[in-house]
Each structure stands twice: as structure tokens, then as C-alpha cells.
Design an enzyme around this catalytic site. Structure first.
Site, mmCIF file in Angstrom:
data_model
loop_
_atom_site.group_PDB
_atom_site.id
_atom_site.type_symbol
_atom_site.label_atom_id
_atom_site.label_comp_id
_atom_site.label_asym_id
_atom_site.label_seq_id
_atom_site.Cartn_x
_atom_site.Cartn_y
_atom_site.Cartn_z
ATOM 1 N N ARG A 268 -32.401 -15.969 -17.597
ATOM 2 C CA ARG A 268 -31.924 -14.900 -17.110
ATOM 3 C C ARG A 268 -31.220 -15.259 -15.434
ATOM 4 O O ARG A 268 -30.233 -14.991 -15.173
ATOM 5 C CB ARG A 268 -32.932 -13.884 -16.718
ATOM 6 C CG ARG A 268 -33.182 -13.115 -17.808
ATOM 7 C CD ARG A 268 -34.073 -12.005 -17.766
ATOM 8 N NE ARG A 268 -33.616 -10.932 -16.917
ATOM 9 C CZ ARG A 268 -34.623 -10.036 -16.192
ATOM 10 N NH1 ARG A 268 -35.732 -10.012 -16.305
ATOM 11 N NH2 ARG A 268 -33.862 -9.332 -15.253
ATOM 12 N N ASP B 26 -30.823 -9.668 -9.346
ATOM 13 C CA ASP B 26 -29.905 -10.465 -9.166
ATOM 14 C C ASP B 26 -29.252 -10.408 -7.740
ATOM 15 O O ASP B 26 -29.941 -9.499 -7.025
ATOM 16 C CB ASP B 26 -28.838 -10.320 -10.223
ATOM 17 C CG ASP B 26 -27.965 -8.797 -9.992
ATOM 18 O OD1 ASP B 26 -27.668 -8.592 -8.988
ATOM 19 O OD2 ASP B 26 -27.853 -8.192 -10.805
ATOM 20 N N HIS C 48 -37.578 -4.323 -6.944
ATOM 21 C CA HIS C 48 -38.271 -5.248 -8.012
ATOM 22 C C HIS C 48 -38.282 -6.569 -7.865
ATOM 23 O O HIS C 48 -38.259 -7.596 -8.877
ATOM 24 C CB HIS C 48 -37.723 -4.856 -9.462
ATOM 25 C CG HIS C 48 -38.100 -3.514 -9.768
ATOM 26 N ND1 HIS C 48 -37.444 -2.608 -10.746
ATOM 27 C CD2 HIS C 48 -38.870 -2.535 -9.094
ATOM 28 C CE1 HIS C 48 -37.946 -1.373 -10.869
ATOM 29 N NE2 HIS C 48 -38.889 -1.315 -9.791
ATOM 30 N N CYS D 76 -46.851 -25.620 -7.474
ATOM 31 C CA CYS D 76 -46.748 -25.283 -6.010
ATOM 32 C C CYS D 76 -47.092 -26.476 -5.321
ATOM 33 O O CYS D 76 -48.111 -27.102 -5.346
ATOM 34 C CB CYS D 76 -47.805 -24.113 -5.916
ATOM 35 S SG CYS D 76 -48.252 -23.783 -4.174
ATOM 36 N N THR E 299 -28.629 3.493 -13.432
ATOM 37 C CA THR E 299 -30.135 3.332 -13.718
ATOM 38 C C THR E 299 -30.449 4.532 -14.926
ATOM 39 O O THR E 299 -29.961 5.567 -14.651
ATOM 40 C CB THR E 299 -31.142 3.338 -12.478
ATOM 41 O OG1 THR E 299 -32.482 3.541 -12.934
ATOM 42 C CG2 THR E 299 -30.679 4.538 -11.586
ATOM 43 N N SER E 300 -31.360 4.318 -15.739
ATOM 44 C CA SER E 300 -31.690 5.073 -16.624
ATOM 45 C C SER E 300 -32.632 6.161 -16.195
ATOM 46 O O SER E 300 -33.331 7.017 -16.546
ATOM 47 C CB SER E 300 -32.399 4.294 -17.736
ATOM 48 O OG SER E 300 -33.407 3.737 -17.496
HETATM 49 P P1 OAD Z 1 -32.038 0.500 -17.676
HETATM 50 O O1 OAD Z 1 -31.471 -0.612 -18.521
HETATM 51 O O2 OAD Z 1 -33.250 1.265 -17.697
HETATM 52 O O3 OAD Z 1 -30.758 1.393 -17.458
HETATM 53 C C1 OAD Z 1 -29.619 0.941 -17.250
HETATM 54 C C2 OAD Z 1 -28.656 2.263 -17.164
HETATM 55 O O4 OAD Z 1 -27.319 1.672 -16.776
HETATM 56 C C3 OAD Z 1 -28.369 3.160 -18.316
HETATM 57 O O5 OAD Z 1 -28.682 4.552 -18.013
HETATM 58 C C4 OAD Z 1 -26.978 2.980 -18.743
HETATM 59 O O6 OAD Z 1 -26.611 4.093 -19.430
HETATM 60 C C5 OAD Z 1 -26.426 2.474 -17.614
HETATM 61 N N1 OAD Z 1 -25.110 1.966 -17.401
HETATM 62 C C6 OAD Z 1 -24.646 0.962 -18.449
HETATM 63 N N2 OAD Z 1 -23.516 0.333 -18.138
HETATM 64 C C7 OAD Z 1 -23.129 0.884 -16.942
HETATM 65 C C8 OAD Z 1 -21.918 0.858 -15.812
HETATM 66 N N3 OAD Z 1 -21.063 -0.053 -16.517
HETATM 67 N N4 OAD Z 1 -22.013 1.668 -15.071
HETATM 68 C C9 OAD Z 1 -23.168 2.556 -14.696
HETATM 69 N N5 OAD Z 1 -24.186 2.756 -15.434
HETATM 70 C C10 OAD Z 1 -24.022 1.781 -16.659
HETATM 71 O O7 OAD Z 1 -32.147 -0.260 -16.275
HETATM 72 P P2 OAD Z 1 -32.729 0.253 -14.883
HETATM 73 O O8 OAD Z 1 -32.885 1.696 -14.692
HETATM 74 O O9 OAD Z 1 -32.376 -0.680 -13.905
HETATM 75 O O10 OAD Z 1 -37.776 -3.571 -13.998
HETATM 76 O O11 OAD Z 1 -34.432 -0.195 -15.303
HETATM 77 C C11 OAD Z 1 -35.333 -0.170 -14.449
HETATM 78 C C12 OAD Z 1 -36.219 -1.290 -14.369
HETATM 79 O O12 OAD Z 1 -36.685 -1.446 -15.908
HETATM 80 C C13 OAD Z 1 -35.889 -2.578 -13.993
HETATM 81 O O13 OAD Z 1 -35.607 -2.891 -12.627
HETATM 82 C C14 OAD Z 1 -36.742 -3.343 -14.695
HETATM 83 C C15 OAD Z 1 -36.982 -2.685 -15.963
HETATM 84 O O14 OAD Z 1 -37.962 -3.091 -16.774
HETATM 85 C C16 OAD Z 1 -38.410 -4.647 -13.392
HETATM 86 O O15 OAD Z 1 -37.681 -5.744 -13.709
HETATM 87 C C17 OAD Z 1 -39.638 -4.679 -12.940
#
Ligand code: OAD
Length: 266
Positions: free
Chosen positions: A81, A115, A130, A166, A207-208
Site C-alpha cells: 500500500r 497517505d 488513523h 527497531c 467517507t462512508s
Molecule cells: P470507505 O472505503 O469506507 O468509504 C469510502 C467512501 O468514499 C465511500 O462512501 C465511497 O462512496 C466514497 N467515494 C468513492 N469514490 C469517491 C470520489 N471520487 N469522491 C468522493 N467520494 C468517493 O473509506 P473511509 O470512510 O475512509 O481505517 O473508511 C474509514 C476507515 O475504515 C479508514 O480510515 C480505514 C478503514 O478501515 C483505518 O485504516 C484505521
């Protein structure tokens, strides 16, 4: 007969009342998730067949227990990644957020992303709830680890790779991210809550809205009367309560928001 307006896919209509609210706002929060980096080619977690947690097991890769059980598999997956991020570039959404920052006296960019594409687009003072892929540290004593320069060449999905040791205690170095079951970095989370509790406008972008506690930030903003603007092509649990739902890709919607704000302030 009037000539029909040609379809302009890059122009997203921003409601006038949102532009007026933004033009008067002083304290603004942008809260981002994986969708903001999707247009840079970085996989999200939960999008259909392409999401990381559809293709790979969070249970086997994203918990402290998983790292203890199989450090080589976990390290190799995160190195894959990290290589993907090093090969990627900020997209118009990251760039628009960096420009938005210039418009407000008080601004916070709070991201769930690990990132560094916000920083590479020019955003400063980014809060990473995160963690960050580039901030690896010792699993045992937390001593920071500096990744060597260069982009590792790793096959799709990663491969078994012994984690580095480490330099202080010889323990295994772990990825610099927050795993399931771990607490968010406390000062960052407190800053995020403070900003959400005081802002005039909060954008929730890409974000979802499923992963807590981070997903509580828009609700905190709404609770004290702030305007919450969601940017996402797909519905989320926030749709019912957000003040505005801008259903489109962040790389199209956010440049339109910046352009509308600039026009209002001109
Ligand atoms: P998700 O993968 O859960 O959600 C991504 C969201 O982005 C979805 O609702 C998509 O519809 C939306 N999406 C996709 N393409 C897009 C675009 N071009 N423009 C705008 N939105 C778009 O990702 P997160 O909500 O970030 O945790 O997930 C939350 C956390 O769950 C992450 O930080 C990670 C994961 O487990 C850790 O790594 C601790």
C-alpha cells in the site's frame, strides 16, 4: 428556439445558499476519507468489488493480534500500500482542499487517510486520525523508524516481508497506522472534536461514515448548529442529517465549490 446548454461534466452546480454560508463562514473543517484519494488510484475500503476490505481480510491484516500472529504478511501488505501511495499523485480534490484553506481565518483538515496526498497537494497542519503509512514505529517500544528512500517493488496484494528491526530495542517495526481495536492518537482526536464542536461549516468528503469514533465528527458539528456538507457519489448514513448532500466525485465537486466561493468573494 434556444440552443440547449451543452452538458459540462466538469461543472457541478453548487447551491447559492451554500455559497452564501461559506462566504460568511470563519471556522471551517474538512473531514476526509478514502474516497478523496480514489481519483488518485488509491483503493477505498468499502467500494463494491474494489474496496480493500472486500478483497482482503481486515481481521488478518489490521489488528495488533494479526501483526503478532503474522508480522511478515502484515508488513508486506502495508509496504504494497505504501508503494501505491508513493506512485500516486494528488488529484483535483486534494488540490481544491488546499486552496479552500486559504479562504478561512480558522481551518482544520482532519483526515482518516494514511497517505500523504493532502500534504503533497499543499495542505498544511493536516490531522491524521488513523496514522500515516510513512510513520512506522517499533511495535514494542514505539521508537520511530525511518523508511529508506525509494519505492519498494511489491506484487499486487503484497508478499511476505520480514519487518525491519527497531534500532533501539530490536523489536519488530510495525506500520504507522491505527488498527481496529486501537485508540486514536489522543491530541489529534481532541483537536478534531474541538474543531467539530466550534466550526461554522464542516465538509465530510469521501467517507462512508461507518467507522467510529471518527464518523461522529459531522454529528458533533450538526449538534451545535453548524452546516454540514457531504461530498460523495453514493449515499451514506449521513445523507439524512447533512445540511447539503453534493452527490458527485470529490475531484469534480470540490473544485466547483472553490470556484463558486472565489466568485462570491470577488
Ligand atoms: P470507505 O472505503 O469506507 O468509504 C469510502 C467512501 O468514499 C465511500 O462512501 C465511497 O462512496 C466514497 N467515494 C468513492 N469514490 C469517491 C470520489 N471520487 N469522491 C468522493 N467520494 C468517493 O473509506 P473511509 O470512510 O475512509 O481505517 O473508511 C474509514 C476507515 O475504515 C479508514 O480510515 C480505514 C478503514 O478501515 C483505518 O485504516 C484505521
Amino acid at each position: 428556439m434556444s440552443t440547449p446548454t451543452p452538458f459540462q461534466p466538469d461543472v457541478f452546480p453548487i447551491p447559492d445558499n451554500l455559497v452564501q454560508t461559506l462566504a460568511q463562514a470563519e471556522k471551517v473543517v474538512v473531514f476526509t476519507g478514502a474516497g478523496v484519494s480514489a481519483e488518485s488510484g488509491i483503493s477505498t475500503f468499502r467500494d463494491g468489488n474494489t474496496g480493500l476490505w472486500t478483497r482482503y481480510s481486515a481481521h488478518d491484516l489490521a489488528t495488533p493480534a494479526a501483526f503478532k500472529a503474522n508480522p511478515s504478511m502484515v508488513w508486506g501488505w502495508y509496504e504494497w500500500r505504501r508503494a501505491g501511495v508513493l506512485n500516486a499523485h494528488p488529484n483535483p480534490a486534494h488540490q481544491a482542499i488546499a486552496r479552500l484553506q486559504e479562504h478561512f481565518r480558522d481551518f482544520a483538515l482532519i483526515t482518516q487517510n494514511v497517505d500523504d496526498l493532502h500534504e503533497r497537494a499543499g495542505s498544511i497542519g493536516v490531522t491524521h486520525l488513523h496514522g500515516r503509512l510513512e510513520r512506522a514505529r517499533c511495535f514494542a517500544c514505539l521508537h520511530p523508524f525511518q523508511h529508506p528512500d525509494g519505492i519498494p517493488d511489491i506484487p499486487e496484494g503484497g508478499c511476505e516481508m520480514q519487518p525491519p528491526r527497531c534500532s533501539r530495542c530490536d523489536g519488530n517495526v510495525r506500520p504507522g497506522v491505527v488498527w481496529f481495536g486501537e485508540a486514536l492518537p489522543q491530541p489529534d482526536w481532541e483537536h478534531a472534536m474541538d474543531m467539530a464542536d466550534q466550526c461554522d461549516v464542516l465538509f465530510s468528503v469521501g467517507t462512508s461514515s461507518l467507522v467510529y469514533p471518527a464518523a461522529a465528527l459531522p454529528q458533533r458539528a450538526l449538534a451545535h448548529g453548524a452546516t454540514v456538507v457531504q461530498v460523495n457519489p453514493l449515499p451514506t448514513p449521513l445523507d439524512g442529517t447533512a445540511t447539503f448532500n453534493l452527490h458527485g466525485p470529490a475531484g469534480v465537486v470540490l473544485p466547483a465549490v472553490v470556484a463558486a466561493l472565489q466568485a462570491a468573494r470577488a
